[in-house]
Design a protein around this motif. Structure first.
Motif, mmCIF file in Angstrom:
data_model
loop_
_atom_site.group_PDB
_atom_site.id
_atom_site.type_symbol
_atom_site.label_atom_id
_atom_site.label_comp_id
_atom_site.label_asym_id
_atom_site.label_seq_id
_atom_site.Cartn_x
_atom_site.Cartn_y
_atom_site.Cartn_z
ATOM 1 N N LEU A 189 68.797 11.909 0.616
ATOM 2 C CA LEU A 189 68.678 10.754 -0.530
ATOM 3 C C LEU A 189 68.287 11.468 -1.860
ATOM 4 N N SER A 190 68.800 10.884 -2.920
ATOM 5 C CA SER A 190 68.419 11.138 -4.101
ATOM 6 C C SER A 190 68.392 9.855 -5.239
ATOM 7 N N THR A 191 67.876 9.885 -6.105
ATOM 8 C CA THR A 191 67.699 8.538 -6.892
ATOM 9 C C THR A 191 68.281 9.011 -8.437
ATOM 10 N N SER A 192 69.067 8.385 -9.205
ATOM 11 C CA SER A 192 69.529 8.624 -10.608
ATOM 12 C C SER A 192 68.055 8.005 -11.465
ATOM 13 N N VAL A 193 67.694 8.685 -12.330
ATOM 14 C CA VAL A 193 66.862 8.129 -13.263
ATOM 15 C C VAL A 193 66.973 7.420 -14.471
ATOM 16 N N VAL A 194 66.102 6.555 -14.893
ATOM 17 C CA VAL A 194 66.414 5.898 -16.295
ATOM 18 C C VAL A 194 65.273 6.240 -16.894
ATOM 19 N N PRO A 195 65.441 7.014 -17.810
ATOM 20 C CA PRO A 195 64.268 7.543 -18.599
ATOM 21 C C PRO A 195 63.534 6.359 -19.542
ATOM 22 N N ILE A 196 64.332 5.501 -20.183
ATOM 23 C CA ILE A 196 63.849 4.474 -20.879
ATOM 24 C C ILE A 196 62.979 3.531 -20.239
ATOM 25 N N ASN A 197 62.820 3.490 -19.043
ATOM 26 C CA ASN A 197 61.982 2.737 -18.356
ATOM 27 C C ASN A 197 60.798 3.045 -18.298
ATOM 28 N N GLY A 198 60.384 4.206 -18.885
ATOM 29 C CA GLY A 198 59.096 4.885 -18.839
ATOM 30 C C GLY A 198 58.181 4.815 -17.577
ATOM 31 N N LEU A 212 66.040 14.148 -7.871
ATOM 32 C CA LEU A 212 66.508 13.175 -8.910
ATOM 33 C C LEU A 212 67.533 13.688 -9.514
ATOM 34 N N THR A 213 68.520 12.623 -9.835
ATOM 35 C CA THR A 213 69.459 12.926 -10.812
ATOM 36 C C THR A 213 69.711 12.260 -11.994
ATOM 37 N N TYR A 214 70.439 12.921 -12.956
ATOM 38 C CA TYR A 214 70.401 12.153 -14.348
ATOM 39 C C TYR A 214 71.704 12.589 -15.025
ATOM 40 N N PHE A 215 72.387 11.694 -15.774
ATOM 41 C CA PHE A 215 73.952 11.946 -16.380
ATOM 42 C C PHE A 215 73.314 11.579 -17.854
ATOM 43 N N PRO A 216 72.981 12.510 -18.586
ATOM 44 C CA PRO A 216 72.671 12.247 -20.028
ATOM 45 C C PRO A 216 73.667 11.430 -20.726
ATOM 46 N N SER A 217 74.869 11.737 -20.826
ATOM 47 C CA SER A 217 75.911 11.248 -21.627
ATOM 48 C C SER A 217 76.036 9.785 -21.449
ATOM 49 N N ALA A 218 75.785 9.371 -20.076
ATOM 50 C CA ALA A 218 76.119 8.113 -19.560
ATOM 51 C C ALA A 218 74.764 7.207 -19.581
ATOM 52 N N VAL A 244 70.806 17.597 -13.029
ATOM 53 C CA VAL A 244 71.235 16.892 -14.502
ATOM 54 C C VAL A 244 72.733 17.606 -15.004
ATOM 55 N N ASN A 245 73.443 16.648 -15.191
ATOM 56 C CA ASN A 245 74.808 16.925 -15.823
ATOM 57 C C ASN A 245 74.537 17.716 -17.377
ATOM 58 N N VAL A 246 75.180 18.892 -17.256
ATOM 59 C CA VAL A 246 75.217 19.677 -18.633
ATOM 60 C C VAL A 246 76.490 19.992 -19.034
ATOM 61 N N GLY A 247 76.783 20.413 -20.367
ATOM 62 C CA GLY A 247 78.127 20.780 -20.616
ATOM 63 C C GLY A 247 78.614 19.432 -21.157
ATOM 64 N N VAL A 248 80.129 19.690 -21.438
ATOM 65 C CA VAL A 248 80.712 18.631 -22.224
ATOM 66 C C VAL A 248 81.257 17.505 -20.941
ATOM 67 N N PRO A 249 81.047 16.355 -21.356
ATOM 68 C CA PRO A 249 81.130 15.493 -20.011
ATOM 69 C C PRO A 249 82.835 15.280 -19.863
ATOM 70 N N GLY A 250 83.115 14.845 -18.748
ATOM 71 C CA GLY A 250 84.327 14.655 -18.341
ATOM 72 C C GLY A 250 84.899 13.174 -19.227
ATOM 73 N N PRO A 251 83.985 12.121 -18.885
ATOM 74 C CA PRO A 251 84.199 10.840 -19.498
ATOM 75 C C PRO A 251 84.298 11.124 -21.188
ATOM 76 N N ARG A 252 84.914 10.227 -21.901
ATOM 77 C CA ARG A 252 84.990 10.416 -23.315
ATOM 78 C C ARG A 252 83.786 9.767 -23.997
ATOM 79 N N LEU A 253 82.781 10.479 -23.770
ATOM 80 C CA LEU A 253 81.132 10.116 -24.227
ATOM 81 C C LEU A 253 80.681 11.528 -24.912
ATOM 82 N N PRO A 254 79.890 11.069 -26.032
ATOM 83 C CA PRO A 254 79.270 11.919 -26.778
ATOM 84 C C PRO A 254 78.535 13.109 -25.992
ATOM 85 N N LEU A 255 78.629 14.196 -26.252
ATOM 86 C CA LEU A 255 78.002 15.327 -25.684
ATOM 87 C C LEU A 255 76.871 15.773 -26.143
#
Length: 289
Positions: free
Chosen positions: A101-110, A129-135, A163-174
């Protein structure tokens, strides 16, 4: 010799959809795409993938279907999220030995997020832990201060962060996941086990330079069909990076295990690199037995 088949692989990216097209799972990311792409195809990066696998219309059967495919292609263990395990009782009831198991993190939650991570490690034995910065919403870049308590907690708990790195597949800012941002994090947190996910393109050469620089920086091959693995990454795995590159698929999000393993047969890895790539590196970094 080519790809060996006498041991089970570890897959660092398998998913369990919420429904046939994972529409509920993709809802938040699709809503962030300002061009309305999420209305054309439920998958936020659907324009990049053909013949996306389907597990059928009955979510109660998804776990068994996934394990059947893992058996077919000799995948011994796969990483899934705690959320996926919790909404699919079959994981714990029938297949607990096949997933970690892993868990995706929400950094804004402090600090609330730090306490949640510590609890999951203590009570659920999470391995990463996993993290998708652009999303992330609001968007928090790899090197920004909101993530520093999470990085510190990851070190204390001996958890890699993927952590996701590089140009994201979804049309979100990189801007939040440029590979150059990893440098600052690895400099400040030399003990942190940081695993780059989703290719790093078009900065794969920089990713390699950083892996040469930092002992605890790694790369996994998620979301890429093997025939599209960057050549620089294959060359690095065959040389100084044999202990740095790890296999990760993208089943069933965009790729079938059938396609992945058919194309892996053609991957020009050295014989001695295959066990490291398919199993040993992940077992070491993620603390798997």
């Amino acid at each position: 010799m080519g790809m060996p088949k006498d041991f089970a692989a570890i897959d660092l990216m398998v998913g369990i959809p919420t429904d046939e097209h994972n529409e509920a799972g993709y809802k938040a990311v699709a809503a962030m795409q300002r061009d309305g792409a999420g209305t054309a195809t439920p998958m936020p990066a659907g324009y990049m993938f053909k013949n996306v696998p389907s597990l059928g219309t009955d979510p109660a059967r998804y776990v068994d279907a996934i394990v059947a495919e893992m058996d077919r292609f000799n995948v011994g263990k796969a990483m899934i999220s705690v959320a996926e395990a919790d909404r699919n009782p079959g994981v714990a009831e029938r297949h607990a030995d096949r997933f970690f198991l892993s868990t995706s993190v929400v950094p804004i939650n402090g600090m609330e997020e730090v306490r949640r991570i510590r609890k999951l490690k203590r009570e659920r034995g999470i391995k990463a832990l996993t993290y998708f910065p652009s999303a992330s919403m609001p968007q928090v870049a790899i090197n920004e201060r909101e993530l520093y308590p999470i990085y510190a907690a990851a070190i204390d708990l001996d958890l890699p962060i993927v952590v996701n790195v590089g140009v994201p597949g979804p049309r979100l800012p990189l801007r939040t996941q440029k590979v150059e941002l990893v440098d600052e994090v690895c400099w400040f947190f030399p003990e942190l086990k940081f695993v780059m996910r989703h290719g790093g393109e078009p900065w794969e050469d920089l990713a390699i330079k950083l892996m040469l620089k930092y002992p605890n920086l790694y790369y996994c091959t998620s979301a890429f069909a093997p025939k599209h693995y960057p050549k620089a990454i294959i060359d690095y795995a065959n040389s100084r990076g044999a202990e740095k590159i790890m296999y990760a698929g993208y089943f069933p999000w965009g790729l079938s295990l059938e396609r992945i393993f058919a194309e892996l047969e053609q991957l020009p890895l050295k014989d001695e690199v295959w066990p490291l790539f398919l199993r040993d590196n992940a077992a070491r970094v993620f603390g798997l037995t």
